[in-house]
Structures are given as C-alpha cells and as structure tokens.
Design a protein around this motif. Structure first.
Motif, PDB file in Angstrom:
ATOM      1  N   GLY A 136      -8.108  -1.413 -25.359  1.00 23.28           N
ATOM      2  CA  GLY A 136      -7.002  -1.439 -24.406  1.00 23.28           C
ATOM      3  C   GLY A 136      -7.599  -1.368 -23.009  1.00 23.28           C
ATOM      4  O   GLY A 136      -8.318  -0.420 -22.699  1.00 23.28           O
ATOM      5  N   SER A 137      -7.336  -2.398 -22.186  1.00 19.43           N
ATOM      6  CA  SER A 137      -7.972  -2.477 -20.864  1.00 19.43           C
ATOM      7  C   SER A 137      -6.952  -2.219 -19.764  1.00 19.43           C
ATOM      8  O   SER A 137      -5.978  -2.964 -19.639  1.00 19.43           O
ATOM      9  CB  SER A 137      -8.561  -3.876 -20.638  1.00 19.43           C
ATOM     10  N   LEU A 138      -7.172  -1.181 -18.972  1.00 22.63           N
ATOM     11  CA  LEU A 138      -6.346  -0.914 -17.780  1.00 22.63           C
ATOM     12  C   LEU A 138      -7.127  -1.399 -16.568  1.00 22.63           C
ATOM     13  O   LEU A 138      -8.257  -0.971 -16.353  1.00 22.63           O
ATOM     14  CB  LEU A 138      -6.083   0.587 -17.622  1.00 22.63           C
ATOM     15  N   PHE A 139      -6.516  -2.266 -15.778  1.00 23.95           N
ATOM     16  CA  PHE A 139      -7.251  -2.843 -14.649  1.00 23.95           C
ATOM     17  C   PHE A 139      -7.476  -1.826 -13.528  1.00 23.95           C
ATOM     18  O   PHE A 139      -8.402  -1.961 -12.750  1.00 23.95           O
ATOM     19  CB  PHE A 139      -6.507  -4.054 -14.085  1.00 23.95           C
ATOM     20  N   VAL A 140      -6.604  -0.850 -13.431  1.00 25.22           N
ATOM     21  CA  VAL A 140      -6.729   0.119 -12.336  1.00 25.22           C
ATOM     22  C   VAL A 140      -6.655   1.549 -12.876  1.00 25.22           C
ATOM     23  O   VAL A 140      -5.671   1.931 -13.503  1.00 25.22           O
ATOM     24  CB  VAL A 140      -5.633  -0.099 -11.272  1.00 25.22           C
ATOM     25  N   ALA A 141      -7.727   2.308 -12.631  1.00 25.65           N
ATOM     26  CA  ALA A 141      -7.726   3.754 -12.903  1.00 25.65           C
ATOM     27  C   ALA A 141      -8.266   4.423 -11.627  1.00 25.65           C
ATOM     28  O   ALA A 141      -7.509   4.626 -10.678  1.00 25.65           O
ATOM     29  CB  ALA A 141      -8.557   4.068 -14.139  1.00 25.65           C
ATOM     30  N   GLY A 142      -9.578   4.645 -11.562  1.00 28.20           N
ATOM     31  CA  GLY A 142     -10.162   5.236 -10.347  1.00 28.20           C
ATOM     32  C   GLY A 142      -9.914   4.392  -9.107  1.00 28.20           C
ATOM     33  O   GLY A 142      -9.918   4.917  -7.984  1.00 28.20           O
ATOM     34  N   ALA A 143      -9.688   3.096  -9.288  1.00 23.51           N
ATOM     35  CA  ALA A 143      -9.432   2.226  -8.127  1.00 23.51           C
ATOM     36  C   ALA A 143      -8.190   2.676  -7.365  1.00 23.51           C
ATOM     37  O   ALA A 143      -8.102   2.482  -6.147  1.00 23.51           O
ATOM     38  CB  ALA A 143      -9.277   0.776  -8.588  1.00 23.51           C
ATOM     39  N   ALA A 144      -7.222   3.281  -8.060  1.00 23.06           N
ATOM     40  CA  ALA A 144      -6.022   3.785  -7.372  1.00 23.06           C
ATOM     41  C   ALA A 144      -6.414   4.955  -6.461  1.00 23.06           C
ATOM     42  O   ALA A 144      -5.877   5.108  -5.355  1.00 23.06           O
ATOM     43  CB  ALA A 144      -4.977   4.231  -8.392  1.00 23.06           C
ATOM     44  N   ILE A 145      -7.377   5.752  -6.916  1.00 25.26           N
ATOM     45  CA  ILE A 145      -7.833   6.901  -6.122  1.00 25.26           C
ATOM     46  C   ILE A 145      -8.663   6.398  -4.931  1.00 25.26           C
ATOM     47  O   ILE A 145      -8.552   6.904  -3.810  1.00 25.26           O
ATOM     48  CB  ILE A 145      -8.674   7.865  -7.006  1.00 25.26           C
ATOM     49  N   ILE A 167     -12.195   6.740 -24.062  1.00 25.75           N
ATOM     50  CA  ILE A 167     -11.709   5.984 -22.902  1.00 25.75           C
ATOM     51  C   ILE A 167     -12.547   6.368 -21.692  1.00 25.75           C
ATOM     52  O   ILE A 167     -12.822   7.550 -21.474  1.00 25.75           O
ATOM     53  CB  ILE A 167     -10.191   6.160 -22.664  1.00 25.75           C
ATOM     54  N   THR A 168     -12.982   5.357 -20.972  1.00 30.17           N
ATOM     55  CA  THR A 168     -13.822   5.551 -19.791  1.00 30.17           C
ATOM     56  C   THR A 168     -13.011   5.229 -18.548  1.00 30.17           C
ATOM     57  O   THR A 168     -12.454   4.132 -18.435  1.00 30.17           O
ATOM     58  CB  THR A 168     -15.058   4.619 -19.867  1.00 30.17           C
ATOM     59  N   TYR A 169     -12.921   6.203 -17.640  1.00 28.24           N
ATOM     60  CA  TYR A 169     -12.160   6.012 -16.405  1.00 28.24           C
ATOM     61  C   TYR A 169     -13.111   5.800 -15.231  1.00 28.24           C
ATOM     62  O   TYR A 169     -13.579   6.760 -14.625  1.00 28.24           O
ATOM     63  CB  TYR A 169     -11.286   7.233 -16.129  1.00 28.24           C
ATOM     64  N   GLY A 170     -13.436   4.541 -14.957  1.00 28.37           N
ATOM     65  CA  GLY A 170     -14.183   4.194 -13.743  1.00 28.37           C
ATOM     66  C   GLY A 170     -13.192   3.527 -12.805  1.00 28.37           C
ATOM     67  O   GLY A 170     -12.113   4.053 -12.548  1.00 28.37           O
ATOM     68  N   THR A 171     -13.536   2.341 -12.319  1.00 24.31           N
ATOM     69  CA  THR A 171     -12.613   1.552 -11.504  1.00 24.31           C
ATOM     70  C   THR A 171     -11.355   1.259 -12.315  1.00 24.31           C
ATOM     71  O   THR A 171     -10.229   1.453 -11.874  1.00 24.31           O
ATOM     72  CB  THR A 171     -13.298   0.236 -11.088  1.00 24.31           C
ATOM     73  N   GLY A 172     -11.562   0.739 -13.510  1.00 22.56           N
ATOM     74  CA  GLY A 172     -10.471   0.556 -14.470  1.00 22.56           C
ATOM     75  C   GLY A 172     -10.577   1.630 -15.539  1.00 22.56           C
ATOM     76  O   GLY A 172     -11.431   2.531 -15.453  1.00 22.56           O
ATOM     77  N   GLY A 173      -9.727   1.535 -16.558  1.00 23.33           N
ATOM     78  CA  GLY A 173      -9.796   2.465 -17.683  1.00 23.33           C
ATOM     79  C   GLY A 173      -9.837   1.646 -18.965  1.00 23.33           C
ATOM     80  O   GLY A 173      -9.034   0.719 -19.136  1.00 23.33           O
ATOM     81  N   PHE A 174     -10.781   1.950 -19.845  1.00 24.92           N
ATOM     82  CA  PHE A 174     -10.967   1.097 -21.016  1.00 24.92           C
ATOM     83  C   PHE A 174     -11.104   1.962 -22.262  1.00 24.92           C
ATOM     84  O   PHE A 174     -12.037   2.768 -22.370  1.00 24.92           O
ATOM     85  CB  PHE A 174     -12.197   0.202 -20.826  1.00 24.92           C
ATOM     86  N   MET A 175     -10.136   1.769 -23.172  1.00 26.50           N
ATOM     87  CA  MET A 175     -10.131   2.559 -24.395  1.00 26.50           C
ATOM     88  C   MET A 175     -10.648   1.683 -25.534  1.00 26.50           C
ATOM     89  O   MET A 175     -10.125   0.584 -25.759  1.00 26.50           O
ATOM     90  CB  MET A 175      -8.696   2.987 -24.669  1.00 26.50           C
ATOM     91  N   LEU A 176     -11.673   2.143 -26.222  1.00 24.26           N
ATOM     92  CA  LEU A 176     -12.229   1.377 -27.341  1.00 24.26           C
ATOM     93  C   LEU A 176     -12.179   2.221 -28.606  1.00 24.26           C
ATOM     94  O   LEU A 176     -12.598   3.388 -28.595  1.00 24.26           O
ATOM     95  CB  LEU A 176     -13.681   0.960 -27.065  1.00 24.26           C
TER      96      LEU A 176
END
Ligand SMILES: Nc1ncnc2c1ncn2[C@@H]1O[C@H](COP(=O)(O)OP(=O)(O)O)[C@@H](O)[C@H]1O
Ligand SMILES: O=P(O)(O)OC[C@H](O)CO
Length: 492
Positions: free
Chosen positions: A300-309, A259-268
């Motif tokens: 699994g795509s999360l629209f907001v991860a680092g963007a919350a920070i 899972i990569t946590y940039g702006t969003g979070g995306f688990m592949l």
C-alpha cells in the motif's frame, strides 16, 4: 577484509551513507538534504548530478568519521527512492535531463489514455501494478519524446536509463556496470514479475527500447566494484528503499508487515513465494530475490507522509523542525474538527485518484498552527488505516501488530495516535534506519561478511510498543469524519 558494511540510502529528500558493524549497529553516518524542483503543477524533479555529488561526499564523510580505509569495508549496499528515472549518455556518462521523481504526475493523461484503451488488466497481470504516473515507464517515454533526438539515440543504443540505484551504480563503477535488482525493476511497469524479465509486450506498449535498460540481478549479488572511495570495494546488495526496510525489519516470513514513513508511507506485507493479487487496488510487487528465491509483497503506497510535515516547515513556515509537531499535537485536547487530506500529488493506494488535490477542512477562527500540525500527523495515521482496511479486505487477516520505521516514526505522539486509530499494537525498533540496514544486510549476506545475517530476527532489544488506548466510539467518529474529508478531496 573488514566486516563493516557501507550502506548508501538515496531517499526522496536526502542522501545518507551509514557504516554498520556485524552487530547491525551504526558506526558512523553522514547525510545531506538536497533540492526539490517543481517546474510545473504536479511535476517533481531532482538534479541527478547533485544526488551523485552527495552520494560520493556522504560516503567519504561516513568513512572518514569511522576512520576507515576501503580495506575495512567488506561490501557496499545501495538502497534508493524507487521509480524515479534518470537518462544518460553511455559514452560520456552525462545526464540528459533532471531525474523525474516518483511523485511526478506529468504523464497522468498518458496513463488515462492507456486505461481508456483497455490496457489496465494486461499491465496488472504482468507487473502487479496499476496504470499510474507514479511508475517509471511513462516517465521514460516522456524523456524520449521530449528531449530532441533522444528516441533515435536510444534506439541506436547510445543512451542508458535507470532508477536511482542503477544511475549510482553506473557512476560508482565508472560505466562498467549497468544493472539493477528485481525490486527496482518491479516498479517500472516494464518488468514481468512472474517470469522475472523485461516484458517485450510492455516495452512495446510503453514505447521503451530494450537497448536502454539495465541487466536485472538478485537483490544480493555481485553488482560491480567501485574504486572511487580510496580503493576497490565490491557492491553486493541493491534494493528499493521500501523493500530494503522489509529486510531491515527482518520481515522474512509470510504474513509479516512493516510501514516506513519517509517522504511517503509504504506498507509492505510479505506474501512469501506466492504473488497475492489484491481486490482493493493494492500493488503486488517483488519483496526481494536472495539465493535464487523470490519473495513477493502486497504494497500500500501513500504518496505523502513526512512530506506533509516538510510542507508545514518549508511551505507554510509554521514550524522550524519536524519534531516540533509532536509537542504541538500533544498540547491540544482534540483535533478541533480540523482535517488535512494531503493529496498534494493526488492520492495513492487504495484510492489511486490522480485528480485529487490537498485540502484543509473544518477551519474556524479558533484554528491554530498546532491544529494544522496535528491534522497533518493525523492524516498519515488515517491513510494508514485505509491501507490496513484494504489489506484485511483482501483476506490478509487481522494484523497482530504493525512495525513502523522511517523519519516520521520518531514522533511518539504520531505512533500512539496510529495505534489508537488502527486499534492494534504499533512496534518501533530502536534503529529507525532500517532501510539502510536492509541494504547493508543484503550486501553482508552476499559478501559473507556477517554469518547468518538473514536468519537472526530483529530481536526485541530497544523495541518500543505503542498500545491502543482510544475508546471505540471516538475512533469510529474520527474515522468517519476523515472519510468525509477524503471524499470531498476526491471531488476537487
Ligand atoms: N519527529 C518527526 N515528526 C514528524 N515527521 C518527521 C519527524 N522527523 C522527520 N520527519 C519527516 O520525515 C521525513 C524524513 O524521513 P526520511 O526517512 O529521511 O525520508 P526520505 O527517505 O523520504 O528522504 C521528512 O519528510 C520529515 O518531515
Ligand atoms: O523516499 P521515501 O523513503 O519516501 O521512498 C520513496 C519510495 O521508494 C517511492 O516509491
């Protein structure tokens, strides 16, 4: 020809260029943050010209820092924020509008209409995706319907469209290459992931003329040659950033996940040569095509991860730098009952709720900025737990460990809380720039610069392991409280 590889990583908030050597070490890098434009509620745009200028500048800066001439570079790899679309004039190369970003929800009603008309099942069968404004197709149609004369010009073949990789490739090759790779194509809602070609029925459904679209190549391929960095350099790798991170983490075997946590979070999760169809509203997508072999992934795509920070910094102004959140969270004995649901642009997987809006719950006069920062970090871990539960519900089996990367993975407190909430080991590589590394590896493979680059695993050197340490009673209570908060956000 040298054996260094230049990777261009065009993300949602910044553009980076990194030079890697054959042992996958970063030799030099340059980065520029760029402006986010929010012209209306739920709309998100980028200035494609700014992205282009930053791409050239960071590439030149990284090469200068490494004291490199083009002769020292074997190839370029490009990786990019996915789904975001740019429309331009084939004759002049000029863009007709700002880029419409993956987070943009302006086409929510179009998607709802298509769903109500019963198109979801067909779209899902062909693309592995859902009818959601996240993906490119309805954004392209919006541009054609909104810009005066654009639809007619598109039909006449005068315009070109592309995700960010395609736009940068076009500019780097001065209009000679209009191409993309299978991973980026697989995010448009227009690409048949079984046949691996643009799907005529979907082009008709979304009203996108075929004349607009790029040629689709493998992820490691000869995409073109640029002469804009001081001499000729071949571009030999392209992949969407989440798929590139899968490659960068060497998750080549079926069952490996990151899972990569940039702006969003995306688990592949790599599902090998098989398309796994989720029952839990996760996506099926193309992981990569290399040497004519296509691997698929469940995402699994999360629209907001680092963007919350980033919002804590730029919106609320309660931090100056993202990394402060680590110390703020650590200084509290507990979360004080404060929960954040970061549904700033609706919710992605597994909820797919366009209407949900962000929420802070459990506030009292004791609530401090530190509680809000901690709630933001915790929310990303809780969302990840929802994805893992969905994947396990799909029969993926219990994950032995989860590999993390991206900007937010630098936060030790977050990684430990993630391990605690998931109750599995979280592994973090020394190099968090796995997205750029993945693009470099694809380019190195195709150009032959790094022998066996796809065969050697990532290795344990520098890998940091976070072992779960929370007792199960606490984990269950926190998870239940989170679920209560997210249910309320979906009612908003
Ligand atoms: N130490 C940290 N703790 C929490 N979040 C962080 C930290 N460092 C960076 N971030 C967040 O990570 C994101 C940047 O990650 P990056 O991988 O560069 O994103 P992108 O590719 O989407 O532009 C920003 O949203 C930032 O707020
Ligand atoms: O910019 P990132 O790294 O959050 O990635 C964006 C994704 O590619 C959107 O699908």
């Amino acid at each position: 020809m040298g054996d260094l590889v230049l990777a261009i990583d065009q993300g949602t908030t910044s553009t980076r260029a990194l030079v890697f050597d054959a042992s996958r070490r970063v030799v030099a890098s340059a980065q520029r943050e760029f402006a986010q434009h929010y012209p209306a509620d739920g709309w998100v745009e980028h200035d494609a010209e700014e992205i282009w200028r930053d791409t050239l500048q960071t590439s030149r800066d990284a090469m200068a820092k490494a004291d490199l001439s083009p002769a020292g570079i074997a190839a370029i790899g490009i990786t990019n924020q996915r789904e975001t679309v740019v429309l331009w004039d084939r004759a002049t190369g000029e863009t007709l509008h700002n880029a419409i970003v993956w987070q943009d929800r302006r086409t929510a009603s179009v998607c709802a209409g298509l769903k109500a008309d019963g198109h979801q099942a067909f779209v899902h069968e062909r693309t592995g995706l859902l009818l959601d404004p996240y993906f490119s197709a309805t954004k392209i149609a919006w541009l054609l319907d909104t810009i005066p004369g654009a639809r007619e010009r598109a039909e006449r073949g005068e315009l070109a469209v592309g995700t960010i990789d395609t736009f940068l490739l076009w500019r780097l090759t001065e209009g000679r290459s209009h191409k993309t790779d299978v991973t980026n194509a697989s995010r448009t809602l227009l690409f048949d992931i079984v046949q691996q070609r643009w799907c005529p029925e979907l082009l008709k459904l979304f009203r996108v003329p075929a004349a607009l679209l790029p040629e689709v190549c493998a992820s490691a391929d000869h995409f073109g040659t640029t002469n804009l960095l001081g001499g000729n350099i071949a571009i030999c790798g392209i992949a969407g950033d989440q798929q590139a991170a899968l490659v960068g983490q060497s998750c080549f075997a079926q069952g490996q996940a990151k899972i990569t946590y940039g702006t969003g979070g995306f688990m592949l999760l790599n599902t090998g040569e098989t398309i796994a169809r989720s029952r839990s509203r996760l996506l099926s997508t193309i992981a990569y095509r290399i040497d004519s072999v296509t691997h698929y992934a469940v995402e699994g795509s999360l629209f907001v991860a680092g963007a919350a920070i980033k919002w804590l910094r730029d919106g609320l102004g309660i931090i100056l730098e993202a990394r402060q959140t680590q110390e703020m969270a650590a200084r509290l004995p507990d979360n004080g009952g404060v929960y954040m649901v970061p549904a700033f642009v609706g919710l992605g997987a597994p909820h797919w709720c366009t209407e949900a809006r962000g929420m802070l719950a459990g506030l009292t006069f004791d609530t401090s900025a530190a509680h809000i920062a901690r709630a933001a970090l915790e929310s990303v871990a809780f969302q990840t737990a929802d994805l893992v539960a969905a994947m396990e519900g799909d029969g993926a089996g219990a994950l032995a460990a989860l590999r993390v990367d991206g900007g937010m993975a630098a936060n030790d407190w977050f990684c430990q809380f993630l391990a605690d909430i998931l109750d599995i080991v979280v592994e973090r590589p020394a190099n968090l720039e796995t997205t750029a590394l993945g693009a470099a590896m694809l380019a190195a493979h195709h150009s032959g610069a790094w022998a066996g680059v796809l065969d050697n695993g990532i290795g344990a050197a520098g890998l940091k392991r976070f072992e779960p340490a929370m007792d199960s009673e606490q984990r269950v209570r926190l998870t239940q409280e989170w679920r209560g908060a997210i249910r309320r956000a979906m009612l908003s």
